[in-house]
Write a protein that holds these residues in place. Sequence first.
Motif, mmCIF file in Angstrom:
data_model
loop_
_atom_site.group_PDB
_atom_site.id
_atom_site.type_symbol
_atom_site.label_atom_id
_atom_site.label_comp_id
_atom_site.label_asym_id
_atom_site.label_seq_id
_atom_site.Cartn_x
_atom_site.Cartn_y
_atom_site.Cartn_z
ATOM 1 N N VAL A 19 48.752 -77.142 67.552
ATOM 2 C CA VAL A 19 48.609 -75.759 68.001
ATOM 3 C C VAL A 19 48.661 -75.704 69.529
ATOM 4 N N GLY A 20 48.017 -76.658 70.189
ATOM 5 C CA GLY A 20 48.047 -76.719 71.644
ATOM 6 C C GLY A 20 49.442 -76.940 72.180
ATOM 7 N N GLN A 21 50.214 -77.789 71.514
ATOM 8 C CA GLN A 21 51.587 -78.036 71.944
ATOM 9 C C GLN A 21 52.436 -76.783 71.785
ATOM 10 N N PHE A 55 42.051 -80.771 73.099
ATOM 11 C CA PHE A 55 40.668 -81.200 73.285
ATOM 12 C C PHE A 55 39.702 -80.164 72.739
ATOM 13 N N ASN A 56 40.057 -78.893 72.867
ATOM 14 C CA ASN A 56 39.246 -77.802 72.329
ATOM 15 C C ASN A 56 40.052 -77.055 71.284
ATOM 16 N N ARG A 57 39.371 -76.647 70.235
ATOM 17 C CA ARG A 57 40.024 -75.856 69.194
ATOM 18 C C ARG A 57 40.190 -74.423 69.665
ATOM 19 N N VAL A 58 41.303 -73.828 69.255
ATOM 20 C CA VAL A 58 41.545 -72.424 69.538
ATOM 21 C C VAL A 58 40.986 -71.640 68.359
ATOM 22 N N SER A 59 40.039 -70.759 68.638
ATOM 23 C CA SER A 59 39.432 -69.970 67.559
ATOM 24 C C SER A 59 40.456 -68.998 66.983
ATOM 25 N N PRO A 73 54.326 -63.834 66.031
ATOM 26 C CA PRO A 73 53.347 -63.856 64.938
ATOM 27 C C PRO A 73 52.436 -65.084 65.063
ATOM 28 N N VAL A 74 51.240 -64.980 64.546
ATOM 29 C CA VAL A 74 50.284 -66.100 64.611
ATOM 30 C C VAL A 74 50.874 -67.341 63.943
ATOM 31 N N SER A 75 51.693 -67.139 62.939
ATOM 32 C CA SER A 75 52.279 -68.268 62.206
ATOM 33 C C SER A 75 53.119 -69.186 63.090
ATOM 34 N N VAL A 76 53.598 -68.678 64.222
ATOM 35 C CA VAL A 76 54.402 -69.496 65.139
ATOM 36 C C VAL A 76 53.624 -70.736 65.576
ATOM 37 N N PHE A 77 52.329 -70.620 65.688
ATOM 38 C CA PHE A 77 51.509 -71.743 66.142
ATOM 39 C C PHE A 77 51.447 -72.874 65.115
#
Length: 164
Positions: A19-21, A55-59, A73-77
């Motif tokens: 998700v971070g990438q 390192f940190n989760r994205v809520s 869209p959120v699904s892109v992550f």
Amino acid sequence: MKKRGREKKEGLNEVDVFVGQRLRELRMLAGLSQSDVASALGLTFQQLQKYERGFNRVSASRLFTLAHYFRVPVSVFFEGLEERRSHTEAAGAEAESEGTLRSREALMLARYFQNIRDPQVRAAIRELAERCATASEAEGHAEAMPAAARQGRRGRGEHVAGRA
């Protein structure tokens, strides 16, 4: 005594890293710095950096805000996560680090490509990329291509000369 927050594991969670990438890719494609995005969302650039590195989760609420900010869209992550998991399990960590380098180069190319307005130039670049990829797949590496293939068998040189 019980520690607060999530416990540190042996490594980073692969979903958080993925998700971070994706967040980093979106930011770079938009041509924005970490500071730009962070300030627009009311974060510090260090917090955004931690998200991008996994390192940190994205809520869920922050992910929704990020998707809205980038107009995706959120699904892109999460797109490509399943394929990456199976690829990583099969190929190991070496392929993962190589994929990160390729990803960075792809992002840079995509960003430059977006700025090209001439449709003929865009078409020529797409054709060149397709030929290079096809030759690379067929021969193993682009460096191993014969000189005739590097110059283009379909008269690529004529197109270039014709534009000059």
